[in-house]
Design an enzyme around this catalytic site. Structure first.
Site, PDB file in Angstrom:
ATOM      1  N   CYS A 177       3.460  -1.983  -9.247  1.00 60.66           N
ATOM      2  CA  CYS A 177       3.401  -3.423  -9.344  1.00 60.66           C
ATOM      3  C   CYS A 177       4.727  -3.845  -9.937  1.00 60.66           C
ATOM      4  O   CYS A 177       5.545  -2.997 -10.287  1.00 60.66           O
ATOM      5  CB  CYS A 177       2.273  -3.836 -10.259  1.00 60.66           C
ATOM      6  SG  CYS A 177       0.678  -3.151  -9.762  1.00 60.66           S
ATOM      7  N   TRP A 226       0.141  -4.411  -6.594  1.00 63.75           N
ATOM      8  CA  TRP A 226      -0.224  -3.537  -5.464  1.00 63.75           C
ATOM      9  C   TRP A 226      -1.450  -2.794  -5.945  1.00 63.75           C
ATOM     10  O   TRP A 226      -1.385  -1.969  -6.853  1.00 63.75           O
ATOM     11  CB  TRP A 226       0.915  -2.572  -5.145  1.00 63.75           C
ATOM     12  CG  TRP A 226       0.632  -1.696  -3.967  1.00 63.75           C
ATOM     13  CD1 TRP A 226       0.790  -2.004  -2.651  1.00 63.75           C
ATOM     14  CD2 TRP A 226       0.135  -0.340  -4.007  1.00 63.75           C
ATOM     15  NE1 TRP A 226       0.426  -0.933  -1.862  1.00 63.75           N
ATOM     16  CE2 TRP A 226       0.009   0.093  -2.665  1.00 63.75           C
ATOM     17  CE3 TRP A 226      -0.222   0.534  -5.024  1.00 63.75           C
ATOM     18  CZ2 TRP A 226      -0.438   1.367  -2.315  1.00 63.75           C
ATOM     19  CZ3 TRP A 226      -0.688   1.807  -4.680  1.00 63.75           C
ATOM     20  CH2 TRP A 226      -0.781   2.206  -3.341  1.00 63.75           C
ATOM     21  N   HIS A 231      -1.957  22.956  22.087  1.00 66.13           N
ATOM     22  CA  HIS A 231      -2.874  23.601  21.128  1.00 66.13           C
ATOM     23  C   HIS A 231      -3.910  22.616  20.582  1.00 66.13           C
ATOM     24  O   HIS A 231      -4.517  22.884  19.553  1.00 66.13           O
ATOM     25  CB  HIS A 231      -2.070  24.244  19.997  1.00 66.13           C
ATOM     26  CG  HIS A 231      -1.148  25.320  20.484  1.00 66.13           C
ATOM     27  ND1 HIS A 231      -1.605  26.519  20.972  1.00 66.13           N
ATOM     28  CD2 HIS A 231       0.203  25.347  20.631  1.00 66.13           C
ATOM     29  CE1 HIS A 231      -0.585  27.257  21.366  1.00 66.13           C
ATOM     30  NE2 HIS A 231       0.536  26.567  21.175  1.00 66.13           N
ATOM     31  N   ASN A 239       2.066  -2.031 -15.051  1.00 68.48           N
ATOM     32  CA  ASN A 239       2.440  -1.317 -13.832  1.00 68.48           C
ATOM     33  C   ASN A 239       2.195   0.160 -14.093  1.00 68.48           C
ATOM     34  O   ASN A 239       2.675   0.689 -15.087  1.00 68.48           O
ATOM     35  CB  ASN A 239       3.918  -1.560 -13.518  1.00 68.48           C
ATOM     36  CG  ASN A 239       4.445  -0.601 -12.465  1.00 68.48           C
ATOM     37  OD1 ASN A 239       3.714  -0.228 -11.551  1.00 68.48           O
ATOM     38  ND2 ASN A 239       5.712  -0.214 -12.590  1.00 68.48           N
ATOM     39  N   GLY A 240       1.444   0.805 -13.210  1.00 69.46           N
ATOM     40  CA  GLY A 240       1.174   2.234 -13.388  1.00 69.46           C
ATOM     41  C   GLY A 240      -0.301   2.518 -13.194  1.00 69.46           C
ATOM     42  O   GLY A 240      -1.028   1.694 -12.620  1.00 69.46           O
ATOM     43  N   LYS A 283       7.276  -1.305  -1.328  1.00 68.58           N
ATOM     44  CA  LYS A 283       8.571  -0.657  -1.100  1.00 68.58           C
ATOM     45  C   LYS A 283       8.822   0.475  -2.084  1.00 68.58           C
ATOM     46  O   LYS A 283       9.508   1.438  -1.760  1.00 68.58           O
ATOM     47  CB  LYS A 283       9.656  -1.735  -1.238  1.00 68.58           C
ATOM     48  CG  LYS A 283      11.043  -1.282  -0.899  1.00 68.58           C
ATOM     49  CD  LYS A 283      11.257  -1.274   0.592  1.00 68.58           C
ATOM     50  CE  LYS A 283      12.577  -0.677   0.975  1.00 68.58           C
ATOM     51  NZ  LYS A 283      12.514  -0.100   2.323  1.00 68.58           N
ATOM     52  N   LYS A 319       7.184   4.683  11.637  1.00 65.81           N
ATOM     53  CA  LYS A 319       7.662   3.292  11.718  1.00 65.81           C
ATOM     54  C   LYS A 319       6.642   2.448  12.456  1.00 65.81           C
ATOM     55  O   LYS A 319       6.302   1.351  12.030  1.00 65.81           O
ATOM     56  CB  LYS A 319       9.006   3.196  12.472  1.00 65.81           C
ATOM     57  CG  LYS A 319      10.242   3.603  11.720  1.00 65.81           C
ATOM     58  CD  LYS A 319      10.665   2.679  10.608  1.00 65.81           C
ATOM     59  CE  LYS A 319      10.028   2.954   9.297  1.00 65.81           C
ATOM     60  NZ  LYS A 319      10.376   4.122   8.524  1.00 65.81           N
ATOM     61  N   GLU A 363       9.180  10.316  12.296  1.00 65.38           N
ATOM     62  CA  GLU A 363       9.688   9.068  11.720  1.00 65.38           C
ATOM     63  C   GLU A 363       9.424   7.893  12.673  1.00 65.38           C
ATOM     64  O   GLU A 363       9.046   6.807  12.231  1.00 65.38           O
ATOM     65  CB  GLU A 363      11.186   9.213  11.388  1.00 65.38           C
ATOM     66  CG  GLU A 363      11.888   7.969  10.884  1.00 65.38           C
ATOM     67  CD  GLU A 363      11.262   7.351   9.626  1.00 65.38           C
ATOM     68  OE1 GLU A 363      10.404   7.958   8.994  1.00 65.38           O
ATOM     69  OE2 GLU A 363      11.643   6.202   9.310  1.00 65.38           O
ATOM     70  N   GLU A 386       3.252   1.981  10.444  1.00 63.08           N
ATOM     71  CA  GLU A 386       3.251   1.189   9.218  1.00 63.08           C
ATOM     72  C   GLU A 386       3.451  -0.308   9.448  1.00 63.08           C
ATOM     73  O   GLU A 386       2.978  -1.108   8.661  1.00 63.08           O
ATOM     74  CB  GLU A 386       4.228   1.734   8.165  1.00 63.08           C
ATOM     75  CG  GLU A 386       5.698   1.570   8.448  1.00 63.08           C
ATOM     76  CD  GLU A 386       6.570   2.116   7.295  1.00 63.08           C
ATOM     77  OE1 GLU A 386       7.674   2.563   7.579  1.00 63.08           O
ATOM     78  OE2 GLU A 386       6.134   2.056   6.136  1.00 63.08           O
ATOM     79  N   ARG A 427       7.591  -4.508  -4.624  1.00 60.37           N
ATOM     80  CA  ARG A 427       6.749  -3.553  -5.338  1.00 60.37           C
ATOM     81  C   ARG A 427       5.260  -3.780  -5.081  1.00 60.37           C
ATOM     82  O   ARG A 427       4.419  -3.014  -5.538  1.00 60.37           O
ATOM     83  CB  ARG A 427       7.015  -3.655  -6.851  1.00 60.37           C
ATOM     84  CG  ARG A 427       8.456  -3.479  -7.223  1.00 60.37           C
ATOM     85  CD  ARG A 427       8.643  -3.610  -8.703  1.00 60.37           C
ATOM     86  NE  ARG A 427       8.129  -2.442  -9.389  1.00 60.37           N
ATOM     87  CZ  ARG A 427       8.830  -1.341  -9.641  1.00 60.37           C
ATOM     88  NH1 ARG A 427      10.072  -1.269  -9.265  1.00 60.37           N
ATOM     89  NH2 ARG A 427       8.283  -0.328 -10.267  1.00 60.37           N
TER      90      ARG A 427
END
Ligand code: M6R
Length: 615
Positions: free
Chosen positions: A2, A77, A511, A103-104, A610, A492, A488, A495, A27
């Site tokens: 956060c 968040w 497989h 935050n945490g 982020k 992208k 990647e 998300e 954040r």
């Protein structure tokens, strides 16, 4: 993760808090709130959703809040409890006098909650944070000393936290403390700022104190700042001059930051190149690597640890370093590394890769390897970050602030740093012939203009992307050095568009994943000329035989491709070894154009942040 801001001074606090929170939106952005000292009390205002909603709430209470000059704010968040007004910070103690932002993650919050409920405290939210509000209030009721209560509470808390606390009995005071989460105090003239990150206050002051773990700071309006160590002993904090300029973050005419950041990539590479490779015949200059020739030659293992997109850059880093330097490289997600008894010692070089330099899992992993005696090399976009402060060698990628939650330019800059690092080590170790080294350097110097060529043809990529925008699933396949590119590309897409995209090493299709293929499934093959081209072509044939919708991303001019693929995205020719720098760009654009076409919140996708400062 956060974002926290706090202010104490003479200016109207509301604007300062809102501006600060805006800078910290990367954040988290699922709710926001502020606590403001008014004439007779501390008032709390909260709103669910983006910061704009809190702005509206405050506008509706303008007469109450406009004169306040002390306050704390938070952007959330969600970790414990859904994004909602009741779970939004600040949280208030039952007596109504104490407010807190956090935050945490408080790991022992359940035990604390039980203990406090047994004492009669009533909890309103589902958050871990509320237990800290009641805990400090409970201790304060006994000791009647706010900083002391914070010290005592900190001893009972397990987990990671940055906290700001205000109390009605101390109208002109904010108390702050931290453990394993960032907290910085901006020192202005007759005013103090407290924040999770520098951008929240850099336009007001460049002087700052990076609070250390377990320290408690007492910030008062009388222009005083007191910092105590974990035993309550006063310490003299180091006031640093921040090497930052306030940047006004602008989209520069692009619809989203992500698109702008994709377009910045050629110039970022040019910037990184400056001073490091002058020409294909000159030696690589990498003064940032503080390993002497002897220790470099003695290294018997490299471990690279990272998360998310940085992990994909690290996976390509393994190919590059092993190929050029002949040192075994292990790559691991930080969150796995930290719970394993890894074989890490003085002869292991540990490379941490992180855009933000604050990712909790990577930071913990780095600290663990440091204790085991390894040299720590950090590749980051934030030379002022917690990880950078742990580094023995710091490779700053200088991609500039990346606003979009989906990492693009920082990825390409990290990747480029791996090429430079590997070439530098190969030169020292003598593992690559001169001629090959110069060829590679020549190709590296050509990369910016090749990426520019791709960007010039972005309209074709947009057209192609739109054809697949309504798919539910998407598969990316590749082999060799581009396998992480497939991962990647898929990351992208998922998300920012929420499409279920997966990357596979193409040889693995048969497989299991091949069972999913039918005429509804797009399969994008990253078909770059080189050692695995023919193999990947065969894997693509296998997918075509199951009626998948086939897309090629290629630098080949092979006519066979026209029959096999429904769509072909062509990129400039490039050596296989450097192809990940080229092949990722159309994949970033495909993800962007699909998400944009679907009307998604491209720069701030749901559920993400982020900077991930919780484990
Ligand atoms: O700041 P970091 O590079 O350590 O962050 C790691 C991941 O959280 C990050 O790469 C994430 O996967 C991005 N949103 C990907 O676009």
């Amino acid at each position: 993760m956060c974002g926290i801001v706090g202010y104490i001074g003479d200016k109207p606090v509301v604007d300062i808090l809102l501006e600060g929170l805006e800078q910290l939106e990367y954040r988290g952005y699922d709710s926001a709130g502020v606590a403001l000292k008014t004439a007779s009390s501390i008032n709390v205002y909260k709103a669910q959703g983006k910061l704009g909603n809190l702005r509206d709430v405050l506008t509706a209470h303008l007469s109450e809040v406009s004169h306040s000059s002390v306050g704390i704010g938070h952007i959330r968040w969600a970790t414990h409890g859904a994004p909602s007004v009741v779970n939004a910070h600040p949280h208030t103690s039952n007596c109504g006098d104490l407010v807190i932002v956090h935050n945490g993650i408080i790991e022992n919050y359940k035990e604390l909650r039980q203990e406090l409920e047994d004492k009669g405290y009533v909890f309103k939210s589902q958050t871990d944070t509320e237990s800290v509000a009641h805990l400090i209030a409970d201790i304060y009721a006994q000791v009647k000393d706010l900083p002391k209560a914070v010290h005592m509470a900190a001893k009972k808390i397990q987990g990671a936290y940055a906290l700001c606390i205000m109390h009605n009995e101390f109208p002109d005071m904010i108390v702050a403390t931290k453990r394993n989460a960032p907290l910085i105090i901006g020192v202005g003239s007759g005013e103090y700022f407290i924040a999770s990150d520098v951008p929240a206050f850099i336009k007001h002051t460049k002087k700052a104190i990076y609070l250390k773990d377990n320290q408690v700071a007492v910030v008062q309006k009388s222009s005083s700042l007191l910092v105590e160590d974990e035993n309550g002993k006063q310490v003299t904090p180091k006031i640093e001059e921040l090497p930052w300029e306030p940047v006004s973050l602008s989209k520069m005419g692009y619809k989203h930051f992500m698109l702008k950041e994709i377009h910045e990539q050629p110039d970022i590479i040019r910037n990184i190149l400056t001073g490091k490779i002058k020409s294909s015949s000159s030696e690589i200059v990498l003064d940032e690597v503080n390993l002497n020739v002897d220790s470099l030659k003695k290294l018997n293992r490299i471990q690279v640890i990272a998360c998310g997109t940085s992990l994909h850059a690290a996976m390509i880093g393994k190919y590059i370093i092993e190929d050029l330097c002949r040192i075994p490289v292990d790559v691991e997600a930080s969150s796995e590394y930290i719970y394993r008894n890894t074989v890490t010692d003085e002869q292991t070089l540990v490379i941490g890769v992180s855009q933000s330099g604050e990712t909790a899992d990577t930071l913990t992993a780095i600290k663990q390897s440091k204790v085991r005696g390894s040299h720590i090399l950090i590749i980051t976009n934030r030379p002022d970050s917690a990880m950078a402060r742990e580094a023995d060698s710091l490779l700053s990628v200088n991609a500039g602030i990346e606003v979009s939650v989906a990492a693009t330019k920082s990825y390409i800059a990290q990747l480029f740093s791996f090429y430079l690092l590997a070439l530098y080590m190969a030169e020292i170790k003598g593992t690559v012939e001169e001629e090959k080294l110069s060829e590679l350097k020549f190709e590296l110097l050509m990369l910016p203009q090749k990426i520019e060529q791709i960007l010039t043809h972005k309209d074709d990529i947009q057209k192609c992307a739109r054809k697949y925008a309504n798919t539910r699933d998407f598969i990316y396949i590749a082999r060799g050095i581009n396998y992480p590119t497939a991962l990647e590309g898929a990351l992208k897409l998922k998300e920012i568009s929420y499409i279920n995209a997966t990357g596979y090493p193409a040889g693995e299709l048969k497989h299991g994943p091949i069972a999913m293929l039918d005429e509804t499934m797009p399969v994008l093959s990253i078909l770059m000329n080189g050692s695995v081209y023919e193999k990947l072509l065969s894997n693509s044939e296998e997918a075509k035989a199951r009626n998948a919708r086939m897309i090629a991303l290629t630098n080949s001019t092979d006519k066979k491709l026209d029959e096999l693929f429904d769509d072909i995205i062509r990129v400039p020719d490039v050596a296989e070894f450097l192809s990940p720098m080229i092949s990722i760009v159309p994949l970033q654009l495909i993800a962007y154009y699909i998400a944009e076409f679907l009307g998604k919140d491209v720069d701030q996708p749901r559920n993400l942040a982020k900077s991930v400062t919780v484990e």
